[in-house]
Design a protein around this motif. Structure first.
Motif, short mmCIF file in Angstrom:
data_model
loop_
_atom_site.label_atom_id
_atom_site.label_comp_id
_atom_site.label_asym_id
_atom_site.label_seq_id
_atom_site.Cartn_x
_atom_site.Cartn_y
_atom_site.Cartn_z
N LYS A 32 48.02 19.08 -42.32
CA LYS A 32 47.38 19.60 -41.10
C LYS A 32 46.02 20.18 -41.45
N HIS A 33 44.98 19.63 -40.89
CA HIS A 33 43.65 20.17 -41.10
C HIS A 33 42.85 20.01 -39.81
N LEU A 34 41.60 20.50 -39.82
CA LEU A 34 40.81 20.59 -38.60
C LEU A 34 40.61 19.24 -37.92
N ASP A 39 41.73 15.54 -33.44
CA ASP A 39 42.17 14.22 -32.98
C ASP A 39 43.38 14.34 -32.05
N GLU A 40 44.31 15.26 -32.37
CA GLU A 40 45.50 15.44 -31.53
C GLU A 40 45.10 15.96 -30.14
N ARG A 42 42.26 15.59 -28.66
CA ARG A 42 41.52 14.55 -27.95
C ARG A 42 42.48 13.51 -27.38
N GLU A 43 43.53 13.20 -28.09
CA GLU A 43 44.49 12.20 -27.62
C GLU A 43 45.39 12.76 -26.50
N GLN A 44 45.70 14.05 -26.59
CA GLN A 44 46.62 14.65 -25.61
C GLN A 44 45.93 14.92 -24.27
N ASN A 45 44.64 15.28 -24.30
CA ASN A 45 43.94 15.62 -23.07
C ASN A 45 43.53 14.36 -22.31
N GLN A 46 43.59 14.47 -20.98
CA GLN A 46 43.14 13.38 -20.13
C GLN A 46 41.75 13.71 -19.62
#
Length: 239
Positions: A32-34, A39-40, A42-46
């Motif tokens: 787990k790093h910045l 990236d997580e 950015r992928e989760q948000n719509q």
């Protein structure tokens, strides 16, 4: 023979070195790093479409309502907004309504103001009522017999214009309670006292009415609001 041994040893070293680097890379990817966190997110948000893309990149050097000689800065916009004429904002009391009386009929409000002033002072108020509605005044006086009229104040709210009457909400406030009531006023036609001796009043909305028994022309007929009913909507103690 020795040459083959060196070759095999070299190949083994390369193989194990490659495997260890691959393991290290896999561990780094799973750590787990910045960047992973970003990236997580950015992928989760719509994401929505970009709004006012051209406006955000547009360079504004002048505006129609501000002189080109004035340099645009926050102070200039604040000064412009302060000088603009803004629509009035009226408070609204929960359970009573809006205090915006700007659209209320001026003649109806003048009659209401005169009535409330005299009523507070305990004066005779029968003349403010239609001749068939004086009983409303009797009931009002009885209902407010223990209300401190002389030390109270009142205000009115936005009127409701009906087919036959204008309904004006009124709140009277004393030191320990308030009374909400609806005052109904109706526009009547009356003979101008200056034009003759008769002051007979007739309903302006009636299909048939008696002719005014006085000399003079039709120009001597004036409109006047009369109270046709007052109903108490609520009485509450003030904590």
């Amino acid at each position: 023979m020795l040459k083959r041994f060196y070759i095999l040893t070299f190949i083994s070293v390369l193989f194990f070195t490659g495997c260890s680097r691959s393991d290290i890379a896999d561990k780094l990817l799973k750590t787990k790093h910045l960047k992973n966190t970003a990236d997580e997110y950015r992928e989760q948000n719509q994401w929505t479409l970009e709004l006012e893309k051209t406006r955000l990149s547009e360079k504004i050097s002048s505006m129609d309502y501000i002189s080109s000689e004035i340099r645009l800065n926050p102070d200039a916009f604040m000064a412009y907004e302060a000088g603009r004429e803004k629509p009035a904002v009226y408070p609204e009391i929960d359970g009573f309504g809006s205090l915006d009386i700007s659209d209320n009929d001026a003649n109806a409000m003048a009659e209401l103001y005169s009535f409330m002033t005299d009523f507070k002072q305990g004066k005779e108020c029968e003349t403010y009522f239609d001749k068939d509605s004086v009983f409303s005044l009797v009931l009002l006086v009885n209902d407010l017999s223990d209300f401190d009229l002389k030390n109270s104040y009142w205000y009115s709210g936005r009127a409701f214009v009906g087919e036959h009457a204008v309904q004006v909400p009124v709140r009277m406030v004393s030191s320990n309670r308030y009374v909400d009531m609806n005052v109904y006023l109706k526009e009547m036609q009356a003979k101008d006292p200056k034009a003759g001796s008769s002051t007979e009043v007739k309903d302006s909305s009636a299909s048939e009415s008696k002719e005014l028994s006085a000399t003079g022309s039709n120009d001597s007929v004036v409109s006047k609001y009369k109270i046709v009913d007052i109903e108490i909507a609520d009485i509450q103690n003030i904590q």
